[in-house]
Scaffold this motif. Structure first.
Motif, PDB file in Angstrom:
ATOM      1  N   MET A   1       2.281  -0.751   2.895  1.00 52.94           N
ATOM      2  CA  MET A   1       2.932  -1.889   3.561  1.00 52.94           C
ATOM      3  C   MET A   1       4.451  -1.782   3.423  1.00 52.94           C
ATOM      4  N   ALA A   2       5.142  -2.319   4.401  1.00 57.09           N
ATOM      5  CA  ALA A   2       6.604  -2.260   4.404  1.00 57.09           C
ATOM      6  C   ALA A   2       7.158  -3.653   4.174  1.00 57.09           C
ATOM      7  N   LEU A   3       8.309  -3.721   3.517  1.00 57.27           N
ATOM      8  CA  LEU A   3       8.908  -4.998   3.150  1.00 57.27           C
ATOM      9  C   LEU A   3      10.188  -5.218   3.954  1.00 57.27           C
ATOM     10  N   SER A   4      10.427  -6.478   4.361  1.00 58.81           N
ATOM     11  CA  SER A   4      11.622  -6.765   5.158  1.00 58.81           C
ATOM     12  C   SER A   4      12.917  -6.594   4.371  1.00 58.81           C
ATOM     13  N   ALA A   5      12.856  -6.598   3.042  1.00 53.85           N
ATOM     14  CA  ALA A   5      14.090  -6.486   2.248  1.00 53.85           C
ATOM     15  C   ALA A   5      14.818  -5.200   2.602  1.00 53.85           C
ATOM     16  N   ARG A   6      16.080  -5.338   2.992  1.00 59.61           N
ATOM     17  CA  ARG A   6      16.826  -4.198   3.539  1.00 59.61           C
ATOM     18  C   ARG A   6      17.262  -3.180   2.492  1.00 59.61           C
ATOM     19  N   ASN A   7      17.359  -3.597   1.247  1.00 58.15           N
ATOM     20  CA  ASN A   7      17.896  -2.706   0.217  1.00 58.15           C
ATOM     21  C   ASN A   7      16.799  -2.304  -0.767  1.00 58.15           C
ATOM     22  N   GLN A   8      16.497  -1.039  -0.772  1.00 62.37           N
ATOM     23  CA  GLN A   8      15.462  -0.502  -1.656  1.00 62.37           C
ATOM     24  C   GLN A   8      16.014   0.783  -2.248  1.00 62.37           C
TER      25      GLN A   8
END
Lengths: 67, 67, 67, 67, 67, 67
Positions: A1-8
């Motif tokens: 799954m992918a997360l909307s948080a832009r900074n990883q």
């Protein structure tokens, strides 16, 4: 799954300090330190320990700019 | 003056998108991108533009860990 | 991968409003609405649309209690 | 009075862990758990205890989407 | 009802700028300005307008210290 | 250097409570109290103590409105 948080930001756990409710996790990201204050419960649920490969995740609305 | 926020990542502004209230600022930090959603007013008050030397500043309580 | 964020509420995207920088995503979680304000870029990167199965994710330090 | 925070999830306090500065409050909301990390002082000021009817309150800008 | 958020600063709405998703609300609190970026939807739901008596509410975990 | 955070309220540190990971700092701002929950490490790094002249700094996206 992918997360909307832009900074990883991928890095390695350098140290963990446990309090009774909160914990401080220091992650080495490409040579500089990123510090996270998360719940102690999360540290235990993820079995986090020094040396773990992790990502520091930050929502864009939480980032400020200093100039 | 010094700020309590534990994460202050130095980099260069790469791009800015302006909305009517908010703005998105992309900062190049040591080769990876950090994205900030701040108010348009702050972009204007700081006269932010591509190429500016800045720091992306993040409070430790806003950082999550993904493992 | 697992995320330290303690709150991950599964639901279905009900509606999306796009601004130039930000977007508002309404998620139906077990019959009540959870609203997220994320960047428009994240909506596009995740190809979010009404009907998608998603989780609304919230760090514990962002939750208040009203009594 | 009404609050601008878009997410106000009604539930029942399930458990509370007190630290010296912070506290963790688990709320049962329609059968799933919502976790809040608030100050210990707030727990005491609200006289929070297991069984209390409360709402977990979250600003929309703090909600992420995972797909 | 009482809210766990420790900071509730009473003041008067000075100005509002509406975007398509977000809105900026400036509140005069004892002679200085406090700025809130909330959703446009919340401005409309609260029927916020200049001159309204309000409180700016801030969770303690969101406050930094500069020295 | 200037910070994008729109709210920077000048005041005087009134009290500090130290936990093992977090700390609570109460700032007197023009006669009312602003409370910050920051890491203990930041309190130590800034050598914060009662009586210090500081600013409480808050990003606009963290401010809610109650009416």
């Amino acid at each position: 799954m992918a997360l909307s948080a832009r900074n990883q930001l991928r890095g390695t756990v350098k140290s963990i300090v446990l309090g009774s409710v909160m914990a401080e996790v220091v992650v080495d990201v490409a040579g500089f330190e990123v510090v996270a204050a998360i719940t102690r419960h999360s540290v235990e649920a993820l079995h986090l320990k020094a040396g773990d490969e992790v990502a520091a995740v930050i929502k864009a609305t939480e980032v400020m700019i200093m100039k």
